[in-house]
Design a protein around this motif. Structure first.
Motif, short mmCIF file in Angstrom:
data_model
loop_
_atom_site.label_atom_id
_atom_site.label_comp_id
_atom_site.label_asym_id
_atom_site.label_seq_id
_atom_site.Cartn_x
_atom_site.Cartn_y
_atom_site.Cartn_z
N GLU A 153 15.67 21.41 97.85
CA GLU A 153 16.71 22.43 97.83
C GLU A 153 16.72 23.18 96.49
N THR A 154 16.67 22.42 95.39
CA THR A 154 16.81 23.09 94.09
C THR A 154 15.54 23.83 93.68
N GLU A 155 14.39 23.27 94.04
CA GLU A 155 13.16 24.00 93.72
C GLU A 155 13.15 25.36 94.45
N LEU A 156 13.56 25.34 95.72
CA LEU A 156 13.60 26.61 96.46
C LEU A 156 14.68 27.54 95.89
N ARG A 157 15.77 26.95 95.39
CA ARG A 157 16.81 27.79 94.77
C ARG A 157 16.27 28.44 93.49
N MET A 158 15.50 27.69 92.73
CA MET A 158 14.90 28.29 91.53
C MET A 158 13.96 29.44 91.91
N LEU A 159 13.16 29.23 92.95
CA LEU A 159 12.26 30.31 93.38
C LEU A 159 13.06 31.52 93.86
N ALA A 160 14.16 31.24 94.56
CA ALA A 160 15.02 32.34 95.03
C ALA A 160 15.64 33.08 93.85
N ALA A 161 15.99 32.33 92.80
CA ALA A 161 16.55 32.97 91.61
C ALA A 161 15.51 33.89 90.97
N ILE A 162 14.27 33.43 90.92
CA ILE A 162 13.21 34.27 90.35
C ILE A 162 13.05 35.56 91.17
N GLU A 163 13.15 35.41 92.48
CA GLU A 163 13.05 36.60 93.34
C GLU A 163 14.22 37.55 93.12
N ARG A 164 15.43 37.00 93.01
CA ARG A 164 16.60 37.85 92.76
C ARG A 164 16.47 38.57 91.42
N LEU A 165 16.01 37.85 90.41
CA LEU A 165 15.86 38.44 89.08
C LEU A 165 14.78 39.53 89.09
N ASP A 166 13.72 39.29 89.84
CA ASP A 166 12.63 40.28 89.94
C ASP A 166 13.16 41.58 90.55
N ALA A 167 14.05 41.43 91.53
CA ALA A 167 14.60 42.61 92.19
C ALA A 167 15.60 43.33 91.28
N ALA A 168 16.27 42.57 90.42
CA ALA A 168 17.38 43.14 89.65
C ALA A 168 16.95 43.75 88.32
N LEU A 169 15.88 43.25 87.75
CA LEU A 169 15.54 43.63 86.38
C LEU A 169 14.25 44.46 86.33
N PRO A 170 14.12 45.33 85.34
CA PRO A 170 12.90 46.12 85.21
C PRO A 170 11.78 45.32 84.54
#
Lengths: 417, 417
Positions: A153-170
Motif C-alpha cells: 500500500e505505501t510503496e504504491l502511495r509513494m509512486l502515486a505521490a511522485i506522479e502527483r508531483l510530476d503533474a503539479a510541478l515544472p
C-alpha cells in the motif's frame, strides 16, 4: 511558431551522451549565442544576430552575456518522504555512527514509520518544498525512489505521490521502485522472505501502476533498485530481485559498496544494470570492470560529506574510461542536500573531477541513467528546452562558489519558471 | 508606535553575549511567540495572544509556527574585490597547492591587481550581488576587510566601497583595515618596510577616513587586522603593526595559524586582540591560552572545506571554556562561499559543534567580535529588529540540511527585505 529566443548568451552546449572516460571533460562554449524555443523544445541554436533576424515576433530573454546551460538532472534521490530525522543528526554529532543508529531502530525505519502514517496529500505537501528548492538550484529532472513504504500500500502511495508531483510541478520526475531499501520490521530476520514478497507482489503491482501512469504515456520507464549492503539485502537476494525485475522488462539499478564491497557491483554488472550507485567502498578491480561495461557509476558526494565517510573514487572510474554520473542522493538520513551545484562543488574538491566533468556527470550522463538521454541533459536541437541562466558569465561558478545559488533563471519546457 | 508584530513564531531567542564554553550551547525556544517591532528595534517579546491584543493596529507577519531567529552575523569576510580567480581554482584541482599558486604570482596578488585597476563604481557593482546573496542566506551584518589594495589610494577606495555598500544595502557592514594582507609587489622582499609604510601612512589615513565616515557616526569601530603567516608578515612585524593600531585606539584582530603556528596567536593575546582568526594549525597549548583570554577565536570551516585543509579545533576551544565565533571568510581564493548556514553545517560535521553552538557562534559571539553586541546577534528587547523566518519549524534545519536555503524571509531593522 517560435515562442522564445534567449539571446546574447554564453552558451554551454553539450553533445549527445553518454560520455565515457576523457570525453566526460568535453564542453563547447559559444559566445553571443541564441537559442530559439518552440513548443517547449529547442528549435534552433545560432548567433544572436541570426536568430533575432529569423524570429522577429518571438518573445526575447536577454542573457546579457551570462552563462546559459542545460538544466541539471538529479538521477538518484529519495526526496519523497514524511517526517524529520534531525534528532538523529544530533545523535550522530554526539558520536554515534549511521549504522549504530540504524541498529537501534533509528535511521531509515524512522522515515518508514512516518511515511506509512502519512496520507497521499501529506506526502505530496511535505515533498513539494524540497522539489521547489531543487528547481531553484537548477535541477529540472529528478529521479525519485520509493522505499520508505516497504509494504504494497505505501510503496504504491509513494509512486502515486511522485506522479502527483510530476503533474503539479515544472520538473520532470522519474519514479524508481526501491521496495528493497531495507528489511521492514514485520520481516525482521527474514530478508529472503521479504524479497520473495517484493518479487511476487510489489514488483508486479508497481509494473501495473506504471503501465497506467503518466510516466508510461510519456515513455519514462520505471526502474527497479535494491540496497545491497550488510544488514539489508545480500548479493544473492539482490541478484534474485533484479533478475526478476529484468524478466519483467524493467531497467535495474543497485545501491552497492556504500560501506562494504560485498560483490553487489559484479552481480549488477552481470544483469546489465543501468547504473550502480554509491561505490565508496568499491575495489580498484571492480571499478575497472565497471569502466569496461555500459553500466553507469553514480556517485554521491553530498552523502560522503554528510557522513564524514570516504568518497567514491570517481577519478579512477573516469580515467579507466568508464561512465560516471553525479547525484545529490537527497534524503533525510545520509544526504539532506537538495543542491546538485553543491554536489558538483564537493566532487571537484574531494573526487578530483574537473568542473566540466562534474557538469556533464550531472546533466547528459545523468539523463542517460534515467532513460531520458534523447530528451534532456544537453542543449541540442530537438531536445526539451530545459535551460539555466546563471547570474554570471563563467559557468564554472556553479562548481567553484558553494553554498549560494548562482542560478538566475530556470527555463523548463521553454517557459520561465 | 509599533509598526510590525511577527506572530505565531517558534522564537529562538538568545542571551546577551559573548557566550563562553558550555554557555555557547544554550538557546531558548519559545512556542507561539510574538515579537513587536517599533522604529527598527525589538520593542516587546511575548505570546501571540498578548501582543496581538496590545498592538491591534500594527502590521502583522504570520510565522505560522515556523522558526524565527536572530539575523546571522558574518564577522570575517573579504567580499569586496574585483575580478575572478576561477582559473586558479582549476589549477588547484589539477594538483597545485594554494601556497604554490601564490608563490608563482597567483593567489591574492591577482585579486590585488584587479582591485587596483577597478574604480569605485566597479568595486561596488561587483560586490553588490555577493552581499545580496549573503542577505538571502540570512546574514544581516557583515564585516568586510580591505587588503586587496595594499596602497594608500586603493585601500581607501575599498573602505569607501564598503561605506557606499552599507548605505545602499539593507545590511550592516563593518569595515576592517587589512592593509597588511600580503606584501605588495612593489615591496617584494621588504615586508618590514611595507609595515612601516602601513604604520606611517595607511593606518592614520584610514583612521581619519573612519572618523568622517557613517560608521563612526553610528558607533561602528574600524579594526586593524594583519595576516601573520610564513611568506607574509612575521610575528615581530605583526606585533609592531597591531601595537601601533592599539596606540591609535583601534581594536585589533589577527589572521594566525592558518598553515603554520608561528606565534602570532600569542602576540595577539598580548595585545588584547578582539579576535584571532583561522587557528587551523594552533597547538593545544595555544588554544588553552586563548580559552583563558577575552579574545574570541574565529574559525572558518568553509576555507578548510575549500582548501581540503585541516579544520581548526573549535571543539577544544569551547571545551576549554573559550570564546568561539564562526564566519564564512568569503573571498575569491580560499573560500568562495557566501553562506553562513553552510559554514554552520560544515562546522557541525567537521568541527564537532552542536547546532546550537554553531548558531550562537554565528550570531551573538560574532556580533561581539564586531563591537555590535549591544545591537545585533540575539532577539532581545532594545536590539535591532534583524530577524530570519525559516521555511520550517525546526531551526536546526539551518545546520542540518545543506546546499539549499531554508530562509523564507529576512527582516532588517524591522522591515521585510
Amino acid at each position: 511558431m517560435t515562442a522564445l529566443v534567449i539571446e546574447r548568451a554564453r552558451l554551454v552546449t553539450g553533445t549527445g551522451g553518454p560520455l565515457r572516460g576523457a570525453a566526460l571533460g568535453a564542453l563547447r562554449v559559444i559566445e553571443d549565442a541564441a537559442v530559439a524555443v518552440a513548443a517547449g523544445r529547442i528549435r534552433e541554436i545560432g548567433s544572436t544576430r541570426e536568430l533575432a533576424a529569423r524570429h522577429p515576433a518571438a518573445e526575447r530573454l536577454d542573457a546579457a552575456g551570462r552563462a546559459l546551460l542545460p538544466g541539471l538532472v538529479d538521477c538518484h534521490t529519495h526526496v519523497v518522504y514524511a517526517g524529520s530525522r534531525i534528532g538523529e543528526f544530533e545523535r550522530r554529532l554526539a558520536g554515534e555512527s549511521y549504522q549504530q543508529i540504524a541498529a537501534s531502530g533509528g535511521g531509515i525505519l524512522v522515515t518508514v514509520a512516518a511515511t506509512r502514517a502519512a496520507g497521499l496529500d501529506r506526502l505530496v505537501d511535505e515533498s513539494t518544498p524540497r522539489l521547489r528548492q531543487m528547481l531553484r538550484l537548477g535541477t529540472t529532472a529528478v529521479e525519485i525512489k520509493s522505499g520508505y513504504g516497504l509494504d504494497l500500500e505505501t510503496e504504491l502511495r509513494m509512486l502515486a505521490a511522485i506522479e502527483r508531483l510530476d503533474a503539479a510541478l515544472p520538473l520532470d520526475l522519474v519514479p524508481t521502485l526501491l521496495a528493497a531499501h531495507v528489511v521492514p520490521p514485520e520481516y525482521a530476520g527474514r530478508a529472503g522472505d521479504y524479497v520473495d514478497h517484493v518479487i511476487d507482489k510489489l514488483l508486479p503491482a508497481a509494473r501495473q501502476w506504471h503501465a497506467r501512469s503518466r510516466f508510461a504515456a510519456r515513455g519514462v520507464p520505471l526502474a527497479c533498485d535494491v540496497f545491497c549492503e550488510r544488514g539489508t539485502f545480500d548479493v544473492a537476494q539482490s541478484r534474485r530481485l533484479l533478475a526478476a525485475a529484468r524478466a519483467l522488462g524493467l531497467p535495474v539499478r543497485a545501491h552497492v559498496d556504500q560501506f562494504e564491497a560485498l560483490g553487489g557491483l559484479d552481480a549488477a554488472l552481470d544483469l546489465a544494470a543501468v547504473s550502480v550507485d554509491h561505490l565508496e567502498a568499491s575495489t580498484p578491480e571492480s571499478l575497472q570492470r565497471l569502466a569496461r561495461s555500459s553500466t553507469v557509476g553514480v556517485v554521491m558526494p553530498a552523502a560522503s560529506f554528510h557522513l564524514g565517510q570516504r568518497y567514491a573514487n570517481a577519478r579512477a572510474l573516469v580515467d579507466a574510461g568508464g561512465l560516471l554520473a553525479l547525484c545529490t542522493d537527497c534524503n533525510p538520513g545520509s544526504a539532506p542536500c537538495p543542491s546538485l551545484p553543491l554536489a558538483m562543488a564537493i566532487a571537484c574538491r574531494y573526487q578530483k573531477l574537473r568542473p566540466a566533468e562534474a557538469l556533464n556527470a550531472a546533466t547528459v550522463n545523468a539523463a542517460h541513467v534515467l532513460g531520458l538521454g534523447a530528451e534532456v541533459g544537453s542543449v541540442e536541437v530537438g531536445k526539451q528546452a530545459d535551460l539555466l541562466l546563471l547570474d554570471c558569465r563563467d559557468w564554472r561558478e556553479l562548481a567553484y562558489s558553494f553554498g549560494g545559488n548562482p542560478v538566475a533563471a530556470v527555463v523548463k519546457n521553454g517557459r520561465l519558471v
